[in-house]
Design an enzyme around this catalytic site. Structure first.
Site, PDB file in Angstrom:
ATOM      1  N   LYS A 159       0.873  -1.171   0.000  1.00 37.43           N
ATOM      2  CA  LYS A 159       0.000   0.000   0.000  1.00 37.43           C
ATOM      3  C   LYS A 159       0.904   1.213   0.000  1.00 37.43           C
ATOM      4  CE  LYS A 159      -3.915   2.153   0.059  1.00 37.43           C
ATOM      5  NZ  LYS A 159      -5.059   1.899  -0.823  1.00 37.43           N
ATOM      6  N   SER A 221      -1.324  -0.972  -4.408  1.00 36.22           N
ATOM      7  CA  SER A 221      -2.426  -0.018  -4.318  1.00 36.22           C
ATOM      8  C   SER A 221      -1.882   1.267  -3.719  1.00 36.22           C
ATOM      9  CB  SER A 221      -3.553  -0.564  -3.433  1.00 36.22           C
ATOM     10  OG  SER A 221      -4.174  -1.687  -4.029  1.00 36.22           O
ATOM     11  N   PRO A 333       2.367  -8.053 -17.259  1.00 33.48           N
ATOM     12  CA  PRO A 333       2.505  -7.578 -18.639  1.00 33.48           C
ATOM     13  C   PRO A 333       1.652  -6.340 -18.903  1.00 33.48           C
ATOM     14  CG  PRO A 333       2.153  -9.956 -18.570  1.00 33.48           C
ATOM     15  CD  PRO A 333       1.905  -9.451 -17.186  1.00 33.48           C
TER      16      PRO A 333
END
Length: 346
Positions: A159, A221, A333
Site C-alpha cells: 500500500k 495499491s 505484462p
C-alpha cells in the site's frame, strides 16, 4: 515457528467488523496474532475514497480494545491494505492474516513478513527515494519471514502513499498522476528487491514509460490514508507450518481466462482469498478490438476495469469476494496484470 492462517470475512458497510469481532470472541483467531489485513471497500477507489481510512480506523480501534495496545502503535506495525471499489459482482470483504506459534522443524510452509518504509512525502513519490525505500522494506519483510531467496517469494503486496496536499516539488500537480507514479515506483522497488527488474533500469524516467519493466509478483495499491509504503511479503520459508499455498500467474490482458485458471491450478484446495491486479490497455484495444474504457467521460477507467476483471475472476472463483485493484503499472505484462490465489491445500 509460526503457522499462517487466512480468514476471508464479509462486511455490511466499510466500518463493519462484526465478523472479525465474532471470530475473536469464538477463539478462531487471537487479536495479538493478526499480522495484516487486505480488503475491498465499497467506495469509489479514488483520491476522495474515505471508506479505506474509515475501515482502518475501526480495525485499529477494535484491535486496541482486544490487545490493550494503543491504536496508533498498532497502525505502525499491522499493514492494512485497502482498495476501494466493488463494482459489478465484487463483494465488500477483507482478508485477515494471522500467525500463531507452532513448531514445524524441517518443514517449509507459506510465510508472511511485513515492513513499513519511512514516511514518503509528496516530493519523493515517483522518485528514486521511494523505489529504494520499497526495495529496502521488501528485504526487511523477507528477513522477518525467514525467506532467504527472492525466488521463494510468491507475492509482494504494497500500500503506497498518495499526496494528501499539493506540493510544488512533486513530480506532478495532478493528484491522480501521483497515485499512478506511487504505484509504479513501488512496483519498481519490489522488482529490484526480487531481481525481476534490473536495478540500473529502475529509473525515474522509466516510470510509466518503459512498460517492458515489470514484476509478475508485485501488487500495488495507493491511497491518501497512508503516509508510507506498507509492505507484505508472502513466500515459502523453513519452519513455517505447511497447509496453505499461494498460486500466482500473470494475465496477458483483461480477457486472459487461462491466466486466471493457471493461478487457481497452482493453488488447489479450499480457496481462502484471491487478489487480482489489472489495467485498461493503454493502446486502446484488447486483442485487436477497440475498447472505450479510457475515453469514457462518465466513469473512471479503473471502475470499468474493476467491474470487468472482477467478473472474470469471480466466475472462476465462484465467489464475489475477490480483491480486484486497478492501476497495474509495471505489475505484470502491459495491459494485463496478475492473479494470486491463497488456498488450504488438499
Amino acid at each position: 515457528m509460526p503457522r499462517l492462517a487466512i480468514h476471508r470475512l464479509s462486511m455490511a458497510h466499510p466500518g463493519d467488523l462484526s465478523a472479525l469481532e465474532a471470530l475473536i470472541a469464538a477463539g478462531g483467531v487471537q487479536a495479538r496474532d493478526i499480522r495484516a489485513v487486505i480488503g475491498k471497500t465499497e467506495g469509489n477507489g479514488g483520491l476522495n475514497d474515505f471508506t479505506r481510512g474509515y475501515f482502518t480506523q475501526t480495525l485499529m480501534a477494535l484491535l486496541a480494545a482486544r490487545t490493550g495496545e494503543a491504536a496508533g502503535a498498532l497502525a505502525t506495525r499491522i499493514p492494512c491494505v485497502l482498495s476501494g471499489g466493488t463494482e459489478g459482482a465484487l463483494s465488500p470483504h477483507y482478508l485477515v492474516f494471522s500467525a500463531s506459534a507452532e513448531a514445524a522443524p524441517g518443514r517449509r510452509g507459506l510465510a508472511i513478513g511485513t515492513a513499513f518504509s519511512p514516511p514518503t512525502p509528496a516530493r519523493e513519490i515517483g522518485r528514486v527515494p521511494q523505489i529504494t525505500a520499497v526495495a529496502d522494506a521488501v528485504r526487511m519483510a523477507m528477513a522477518q519471514a525467514g525467506i532467504a531467496r527472492p525466488e521463494d517469494v510468491a507475492l509482494v503486496q504494497v500500500k503506497a502513499p498518495a499526496a494528501q496536499a499539493p506540493d510544488p516539488a512533486a513530480r506532478s500537480g495532478d493528484a491522480k498522476v501521483l497515485m499512478a507514479l506511487s504505484r509504479a515506483a513501488a512496483a519498481f522497488g519490489v522488482g529490484v528487491a526480487l531481481g525481476d527488474i534490473p536495478a540500473g533500469a529502475a529509473t525515474e524516467a522509466a516510470l510509466l514509460s518503459d512498460f517492458s519493466l515489470y514484476s509478475n509478483r508485485a501488487s500495488i495499491s495507493s491511497g491518501v490514508e497512508v503516509t508510507c509504503n506498507e509492505v507484505l511479503v508472502f513466500g515459502r520459508a523453513p519452519g513455517w507450518a505447511e497447509g496453505i499455498v499461494a498460486g500466482v500467474a500473470p494475465m496477458i490482458d483483461l480477457l486472459d481466462l487461462a491466466g486466471v485458471q493457471a493461478a487457481f491450478a497452482k493453488a488447489p484446495g479450499e480457496v481462502l482469498g484471491v487478489i487480482a491486479k489489472g489495467e485498461p490497455d493503454r493502446t486502446g484495444a484488447i486483442r485487436g478490438h477497440r475498447h472505450t474504457m479510457l475515453g469514457d467521460t462518465d466513469l473512471d477507467p479503473q471502475r470499468h476495469l474493476r467491474g470487468a476483471l472482477g467478473a472474470v475472476v469471480a466466475a472462476v472463483a465462484g465467489d464475489g469476494r475477490v480483491f480486484v485493484s486497478g492501476g497495474a503499472e509495471h505489475q505484470g505484462p502491459p495491459g494485463g496484470g496478475l492473479v494470486c490465489v491463497f488456498a488450504r491445500a488438499g
